[in-house]
Motif scaffolding. Sequence first.
Motif, PDB file in Angstrom:
ATOM      1  N   GLY A 166       0.837  -1.197   0.000  1.00 26.47           N
ATOM      2  CA  GLY A 166       0.000   0.000   0.000  1.00 26.47           C
ATOM      3  C   GLY A 166       0.866   1.237   0.000  1.00 26.47           C
ATOM      4  N   PHE A 167       0.229   2.391   0.120  1.00 29.24           N
ATOM      5  CA  PHE A 167       0.972   3.655   0.230  1.00 29.24           C
ATOM      6  C   PHE A 167       1.410   3.781   1.687  1.00 29.24           C
ATOM      7  CE2 PHE A 167       0.597   8.567   0.072  1.00 29.24           C
ATOM      8  CZ  PHE A 167       1.978   8.666   0.061  1.00 29.24           C
ATOM      9  N   ASP A 168       2.569   3.187   1.979  1.00 25.92           N
ATOM     10  CA  ASP A 168       3.061   3.093   3.351  1.00 25.92           C
ATOM     11  C   ASP A 168       3.999   4.264   3.634  1.00 25.92           C
ATOM     12  OD1 ASP A 168       3.877   2.425   5.850  1.00 25.92           O
ATOM     13  OD2 ASP A 168       4.738   0.474   5.326  1.00 25.92           O
ATOM     14  N   THR A 169       3.478   5.276   4.313  1.00 28.54           N
ATOM     15  CA  THR A 169       4.299   6.436   4.653  1.00 28.54           C
ATOM     16  C   THR A 169       5.242   6.144   5.813  1.00 28.54           C
ATOM     17  OG1 THR A 169       2.488   7.253   6.045  1.00 28.54           O
ATOM     18  CG2 THR A 169       2.612   8.089   3.782  1.00 28.54           C
ATOM     19  N   THR A 170       5.203   4.908   6.336  1.00 25.65           N
ATOM     20  CA  THR A 170       6.143   4.472   7.378  1.00 25.65           C
ATOM     21  C   THR A 170       7.080   3.389   6.827  1.00 25.65           C
ATOM     22  OG1 THR A 170       4.598   2.780   8.201  1.00 25.65           O
ATOM     23  CG2 THR A 170       4.452   4.986   9.174  1.00 25.65           C
TER      24      THR A 170
END
Length: 313
Positions: A171-175
């Motif tokens: 996914g769009f993992d900002t971490t």
Amino acid sequence: MIDFGWAALGPPQRFPVLFFRPETTNRMETTVEKNERPDGRQTADRANLLERIGLFVLDMDGTFYLGDQVIEGAIDFVRYVERQGRKVLFFTNNSSQSPRVYMDRLARMGCPITREQIMTSGDVTITYLKENYEGKRVYLVGTDALTESFREEGICLWKEGDPRPDLVVIGFDTTLTYEKLRMACGFIRQGALFLATHLDLNCPTEDGFIPDCGSFCAAITASTGVEPKYLGKPFRETVDMVLVRTGVERERVAFVGDRLYTDVATGVNHGAWGLLVLTGETGLKDLETSQVQPDAVFESLGEMKELLEQVLG
């Protein structure tokens, strides 16, 4: 060169753009009198098209708002459409946040919606997993919000000590960390299926673009040689979920947004309508070289409301 899955869409359907064209598109059965304006737009044609739409699937950033600012006329468009007995559904490819976060954000902007009026690429991915891989173990590379959404929907998530997962979902993992990438690549090399919530390479922010899900997948593909199955816009699974949730016929659904390769392509490549607004990423010059051509072009949601008022009152 990495293939981001465009072949799965089939050959692009090139419909004449109503912003410029002098003739009626072959998907419109009624011939209407033109009202040509000095800027070349065929007002009657676009109004006629809008009159046919029963569900407007709206992109968010660049279409309804920019950063924390609602685009002028956007809220008026939503309210007008709903007063006319038609439906609005917000859809974002951004899988870093839960639907509740987007609901709260829209409410703060003066546009409260229900859970049924918001859908994300994360929702589409969850539905796809439940329909095709029920009970299979998933290694998820995502934010805490996406992880919690998966858990709430009963997706079996891999944890330390479990056997190898059956699928890897990005996914769009900002971490995102190197360790997450390393483990994803390892599981894929061992045979796990490779899925991604959406294909966007970059996410626009007030400070410029930042790497998005498609960029993470490109790195994984470069390392493993395996390409993912993408979900979200512009793929068929998104259209299917929208139709099931809303009950609106395909030919009365319009996907509206500022990106040709996601928002517009979702409609024109899957039997719905694809409408472009010029309030975000795409400019008129981009149409000259794009394989994906919208069914109509509008300055904004505000202009769409004005045209609808001409035919609906």
